[in-house]
Design an enzyme around this catalytic site. Structure first.
Site, PDB file in Angstrom:
ATOM      1  N   CYS A   2       0.844  -1.186   0.000  1.00 26.34           N
ATOM      2  CA  CYS A   2       0.000   0.000   0.000  1.00 26.34           C
ATOM      3  C   CYS A   2       0.885   1.244   0.000  1.00 26.34           C
ATOM      4  O   CYS A   2       2.055   1.186   0.339  1.00 26.34           O
ATOM      5  CB  CYS A   2      -0.900   0.021   1.223  1.00 26.34           C
ATOM      6  SG  CYS A   2      -1.932  -1.433   1.423  1.00 26.34           S
ATOM      7  N   ARG A  27       3.669   0.569  -6.706  1.00 24.37           N
ATOM      8  CA  ARG A  27       3.721  -0.365  -5.581  1.00 24.37           C
ATOM      9  C   ARG A  27       2.580  -1.374  -5.635  1.00 24.37           C
ATOM     10  O   ARG A  27       2.630  -2.403  -4.963  1.00 24.37           O
ATOM     11  CB  ARG A  27       3.668   0.411  -4.267  1.00 24.37           C
ATOM     12  CG  ARG A  27       4.892   1.267  -4.018  1.00 24.37           C
ATOM     13  CD  ARG A  27       4.686   2.189  -2.824  1.00 24.37           C
ATOM     14  NE  ARG A  27       4.553   1.446  -1.589  1.00 24.37           N
ATOM     15  CZ  ARG A  27       5.554   1.142  -0.776  1.00 24.37           C
ATOM     16  NH1 ARG A  27       6.780   1.491  -1.092  1.00 24.37           N
ATOM     17  NH2 ARG A  27       5.343   0.493   0.346  1.00 24.37           N
ATOM     18  N   TRP A  76      -3.806  -1.987  -1.143  1.00 21.62           N
ATOM     19  CA  TRP A  76      -3.682  -3.339  -1.682  1.00 21.62           C
ATOM     20  C   TRP A  76      -4.345  -4.245  -0.660  1.00 21.62           C
ATOM     21  O   TRP A  76      -3.866  -4.405   0.453  1.00 21.62           O
ATOM     22  CB  TRP A  76      -2.210  -3.697  -1.864  1.00 21.62           C
ATOM     23  CG  TRP A  76      -1.951  -4.878  -2.731  1.00 21.62           C
ATOM     24  CD1 TRP A  76      -1.820  -4.897  -4.091  1.00 21.62           C
ATOM     25  CD2 TRP A  76      -1.768  -6.237  -2.308  1.00 21.62           C
ATOM     26  NE1 TRP A  76      -1.570  -6.168  -4.540  1.00 21.62           N
ATOM     27  CE2 TRP A  76      -1.534  -7.017  -3.471  1.00 21.62           C
ATOM     28  CE3 TRP A  76      -1.786  -6.889  -1.073  1.00 21.62           C
ATOM     29  CZ2 TRP A  76      -1.323  -8.386  -3.436  1.00 21.62           C
ATOM     30  CZ3 TRP A  76      -1.577  -8.261  -1.023  1.00 21.62           C
ATOM     31  CH2 TRP A  76      -1.340  -8.996  -2.188  1.00 21.62           C
ATOM     32  N   ASN A 111      -0.605   1.152   6.407  1.00 26.10           N
ATOM     33  CA  ASN A 111       0.033   0.060   5.670  1.00 26.10           C
ATOM     34  C   ASN A 111       0.370  -1.028   6.672  1.00 26.10           C
ATOM     35  O   ASN A 111       0.796  -0.734   7.791  1.00 26.10           O
ATOM     36  CB  ASN A 111       1.334   0.512   5.009  1.00 26.10           C
ATOM     37  CG  ASN A 111       1.099   1.417   3.824  1.00 26.10           C
ATOM     38  OD1 ASN A 111      -0.028   1.636   3.407  1.00 26.10           O
ATOM     39  ND2 ASN A 111       2.182   1.951   3.278  1.00 26.10           N
ATOM     40  N   GLY A 112       0.243  -2.282   6.250  1.00 25.81           N
ATOM     41  CA  GLY A 112       0.621  -3.373   7.144  1.00 25.81           C
ATOM     42  C   GLY A 112      -0.552  -4.294   7.396  1.00 25.81           C
ATOM     43  O   GLY A 112      -1.531  -4.340   6.643  1.00 25.81           O
ATOM     44  N   GLU A 494      14.658 -17.251 -12.803  1.00 24.35           N
ATOM     45  CA  GLU A 494      14.393 -15.820 -12.930  1.00 24.35           C
ATOM     46  C   GLU A 494      13.692 -15.511 -14.256  1.00 24.35           C
ATOM     47  O   GLU A 494      12.751 -14.703 -14.303  1.00 24.35           O
ATOM     48  CB  GLU A 494      15.686 -15.022 -12.804  1.00 24.35           C
ATOM     49  CG  GLU A 494      15.526 -13.510 -12.983  1.00 24.35           C
ATOM     50  CD  GLU A 494      14.622 -12.853 -11.964  1.00 24.35           C
ATOM     51  OE1 GLU A 494      14.248 -11.678 -12.188  1.00 24.35           O
ATOM     52  OE2 GLU A 494      14.260 -13.492 -10.947  1.00 24.35           O
ATOM     53  N   LYS A 498       9.937 -13.840 -14.686  1.00 21.87           N
ATOM     54  CA  LYS A 498       9.677 -12.646 -15.480  1.00 21.87           C
ATOM     55  C   LYS A 498       8.512 -12.873 -16.428  1.00 21.87           C
ATOM     56  O   LYS A 498       7.651 -12.011 -16.585  1.00 21.87           O
ATOM     57  CB  LYS A 498      10.920 -12.253 -16.290  1.00 21.87           C
ATOM     58  CG  LYS A 498      12.007 -11.600 -15.490  1.00 21.87           C
ATOM     59  CD  LYS A 498      11.559 -10.220 -15.020  1.00 21.87           C
ATOM     60  CE  LYS A 498      12.277  -9.835 -13.736  1.00 21.87           C
ATOM     61  NZ  LYS A 498      11.846 -10.572 -12.562  1.00 21.87           N
ATOM     62  N   GLU A 501       5.029 -13.333 -14.362  1.00 23.25           N
ATOM     63  CA  GLU A 501       4.509 -12.227 -13.570  1.00 23.25           C
ATOM     64  C   GLU A 501       4.005 -11.063 -14.412  1.00 23.25           C
ATOM     65  O   GLU A 501       3.120 -10.327 -13.960  1.00 23.25           O
ATOM     66  CB  GLU A 501       5.543 -11.745 -12.546  1.00 23.25           C
ATOM     67  CG  GLU A 501       6.766 -11.060 -13.119  1.00 23.25           C
ATOM     68  CD  GLU A 501       7.757 -10.662 -12.034  1.00 23.25           C
ATOM     69  OE1 GLU A 501       7.351 -10.504 -10.863  1.00 23.25           O
ATOM     70  OE2 GLU A 501       8.946 -10.511 -12.344  1.00 23.25           O
ATOM     71  N   HIS A 517      11.592 -36.742 -15.055  1.00 20.40           N
ATOM     72  CA  HIS A 517      10.922 -37.198 -13.841  1.00 20.40           C
ATOM     73  C   HIS A 517       9.516 -36.607 -13.737  1.00 20.40           C
ATOM     74  O   HIS A 517       9.103 -36.138 -12.675  1.00 20.40           O
ATOM     75  CB  HIS A 517      11.759 -36.851 -12.615  1.00 20.40           C
ATOM     76  CG  HIS A 517      13.085 -37.549 -12.595  1.00 20.40           C
ATOM     77  ND1 HIS A 517      13.252 -38.838 -12.151  1.00 20.40           N
ATOM     78  CD2 HIS A 517      14.322 -37.140 -13.018  1.00 20.40           C
ATOM     79  CE1 HIS A 517      14.518 -39.195 -12.273  1.00 20.40           C
ATOM     80  NE2 HIS A 517      15.196 -38.185 -12.799  1.00 20.40           N
ATOM     81  N   LYS A 616       5.168  -3.952  -5.681  1.00 21.28           N
ATOM     82  CA  LYS A 616       6.622  -3.838  -5.788  1.00 21.28           C
ATOM     83  C   LYS A 616       7.311  -4.275  -4.507  1.00 21.28           C
ATOM     84  O   LYS A 616       8.276  -5.024  -4.530  1.00 21.28           O
ATOM     85  CB  LYS A 616       6.992  -2.389  -6.129  1.00 21.28           C
ATOM     86  CG  LYS A 616       8.494  -2.150  -6.276  1.00 21.28           C
ATOM     87  CD  LYS A 616       9.068  -2.924  -7.445  1.00 21.28           C
ATOM     88  CE  LYS A 616      10.538  -2.636  -7.656  1.00 21.28           C
ATOM     89  NZ  LYS A 616      11.112  -3.492  -8.714  1.00 21.28           N
TER      90      LYS A 616
END
Length: 621
Positions: A2, A27, A76, A111-112, A494, A498, A501, A517, A616
């Site tokens: 947030c 964010r 958020w 926030n939190g 990585e 990318k 997401e 496997h 973010k």
């Protein structure tokens, strides 16, 4: 996650708040709102769901919220669905139609996450409080109001009582109707920064929100509160005693947080990687040697390290995975790589001669920060690798190395990842040298290789049109697989992240030998399989695994610095990277993978910089 912005001074507060919230959009959020105390000492609040532009339109560019003291928020969702009622700010009274009210004394944003939400909710019901939302933030606001009214105390004392009672994380900003022109804040584990000028005071959850107004800032500590008035800020400890907090200066340029002609921040930041690596290397490479002494890693200490544990989340964890191979090969000491969200909840075997390295771009990642604290509690030396000076990890780690990537706005990390990997390479080289695992000649060669990386990335960026062609061809793919061995496997993870997401393509990364496997059963005609092929000792084996996929209809893409016919004939499309020592090839191989994910997202018309459901900086569990 947030975003918080606050202002008290002589400007119209709404204008400052909207500007700051706009700079915090990256964010991640699902709703936004503002509250302003007008000149008649009335608090008016407006909220909107969706993009910030909805709030801008609803407030008529802020004109509907006149006044010189206010707070704003982008939410958020954690507790409660993303709707207008649950959007911040929240008040201590009942919500009225139109959000204009006069009977509530306290309004706030947060926030939190409040962990003992149910316990506090029951307490409020016992004292005849009514709740209109599903949020934990409303609970926190009303707990402050409860103490304020019950004990007839001032805002700081009421906030301190709240901090004692509340469990969880928070960056909390409040306005009290009884104290016009003042903002009160409290913090525990969620980022908050306070900026001042001669007659104005600002607050935000991220420096980028206020950098256009001031560079003089304060970092409020855990379990501290503060009173903000125009041009002044006073800090208090949990006992209510006033304390001194040092003022810092932000040095990076505000223009670094702008697109500068690029269509997206992500593409701009991909192109900024050479400069970010040059600056980071310059900070640790002095007089022809790696010098980590500013971070507390002098020669004597480096010789004493017997083991390393790397703890991180997301892309930073992939940095740790890639670094593990380099460290163990060069330094010949055991290295473990742990997900912070698992590390903090498992039984660990503590090595008092070991080093715990925590990696975080923001320096505020909740799980990583808590892992750092747990390691410190057990007497293990900690090293933070962070990009944000003054961040919680930077302040709390025993030792710290800063990456010099500058502000990174796109949710999908690029330049921060590369800068972190560069730091880990430099640490590996210096550890190997101090422990006499490499010769003086090898040491010099490795440093020269590190110095060559920025120019080699510049060369690779010239291939972006070719990568764009591949992206356009496979933008409709439903699945993709990335494979590699050794450190190539870490870079594959990585690359897969990318892609998934920002383009929402189902993507998985596997150690190449694991395909047989079970995973190979998922291969269908034209499924893209991307192989990272930089580790000479295992390239042939990975090529063999890729051919097994080809036999089942896959389309093969190879990222490689190998020029042999075996590679050329073994893949459908080859993306070349410049020659470099195998230890450091990952930092080059990741660049085309970043571009691939970017171009697939663009071709699908998606919001590259702000992918759905992501934020973010992850400052809650």
């Amino acid at each position: 996650m947030c975003g918080i912005v606050g202002f008290t001074g002589h400007k119209q507060a709404a204008e400052v708040l909207l500007n700051g919230l706009g700079r915090l959009e990256y964010r991640g959020y699902d709703s936004a709102g503002m509250a302003v105390l007008d000149d008649d000492n009335r608090i008016k609040m407006i909220k909107a769901t969706g993009k910030l532009k909805n709030l801008i339109e609803k407030t008529d560019q802020g004109e509907k919220l006149p006044g010189h003291c206010g707070i704003g928020h982008t939410r958020w969702a954690t507790h409660g669905e993303p709707n207008e009622i649950n959007a911040h700010p929240h008040i201590s009274g009942d919500l009225e139609d139109g959000y204009e009210f006069t009977d509530s004394n306290v309004v706030g944003v947060h926030n939190g996450i409040i962990e003992n939400y149910e316990e506090l909710r029951a307490k409020l019901f016992r004292h005849d409080y009514k709740l209109y939302s599903q949020t934990d933030t409303e609970i926190a606001i009303k707990i402050v109001d409860y103490y304020y009214n019950k004990y007839k105390i001032g805002p700081i004392d009421a906030i301190n009582r709240m901090m004692v009672r509340v469990r969880g994380s928070y960056a909390l900003a409040l306005m009290f109707k009884d104290y016009p022109g003042e903002i009160y804040v409290a913090r525990k584990d969620s980022p908050m920064i306070i900026g001042v000028t001669d007659d104005e005071t600002y607050l935000a959850s991220d420096a980028s929100a206020i950098l256009n107004y001031t560079r003089n800032v304060y970092y409020i500590g855990n379990h501290q509160a503060a009173r903000l008035t125009p041009g002044e800020v006073h800090f208090y400890d949990l006992n209510g005693d006033e304390i001194t907090v040092p003022c810092s200066e932000i040095t990076w340029d505000a223009k670094a947080a702008e697109k500068n002609g690029y269509e997206h921040f992500m593409m701009k930041e991909i192109h900024e990687q050479p400069d970010a690596i040059r600056k980071t290397l310059k900070s640790v490479n002095k007089k022809g040697k790696i010098d980590l002494s500013e971070g507390g890693l002098d020669s004597e200490y480096l010789k004493s390290v017997k083991s390393i544990t790397i703890v991180a989340c997301g892309s930073a964890w992939h940095v740790g995975m890639a670094a593990q191979y380099v460290l163990e090969d060069m330094v010949e000491i055991p290295v473990r790589v742990e997900l912070a969200s698992e590390y903090r909840y498992r039984k660990n075997l503590w090595d008092k001669d070991g080093l715990v390295i925590v990696i975080s771009q923001s320096g505020e990642t909740a799980d990583t920060l808590e892992a750092l604290r747990i390691a410190k509690e057990h007497g293990v030396t900690t090293l933070g690798i962070v990009n944000v000076e003054g961040s919680s990890i930077a302040r709390e780690a025993d030792k710290v190395i800063y990456t010099k990537a500058g502000p990174e706005i796109s949710v999908a990390t690029t330049k921060a990842f590369s800068a972190q990997l560069l730091v880990m390479y430099a640490l590996a080289v210096q550890l190997a040298y101090e422990n006499k695992k490499i010769s003086d000649e090898q040491y010099s060669e490795y440093i020269n290789e590190l110095r060559s990386i920025p120019d080699k990335i510049d060369v690779m960026l010239m291939q972006k049109e070719r990568i764009q062609w591949i992206a356009s061809k496979y933008s409709s793919a439903k699945d993709a697989f990335f494979i590699g061995r050794n450190s190539d496997y870490a870079i594959s993870m990585e690359g897969s992240l990318k892609l998934k997401e920002i383009s929402y393509v189902h993507s998985e990364a596997y150690a190449a030998g694991e395909l047989k496997h079970g995973t190979i059963s998922l291969i269908e005609d034209n499924t893209p399989v991307i192989g990272v092929l930089t580790q000479k000792s295992v390239i042939e084996k990975t090529i063999s695994n890729m051919k097994e996929c080809k036999a089942r209809g896959a389309y093969l893409i190879g990222i490689t610095n190998d020029h042999s016919d075996a590679v050329k004939d073994g893949v459908d499309y080859k993306i070349s990277i410049p020659d470099i020592d195998d230890h450091f090839a990952g930092i080059l191989a990741v660049v085309p993978l970043q571009l691939l994910g970017y171009y697939i997202s663009v071709s699908k018309g998606l919001d590259v910089d702000k992918p759905r459901n992501l934020a973010k900086s992850v400052t809650v569990e």
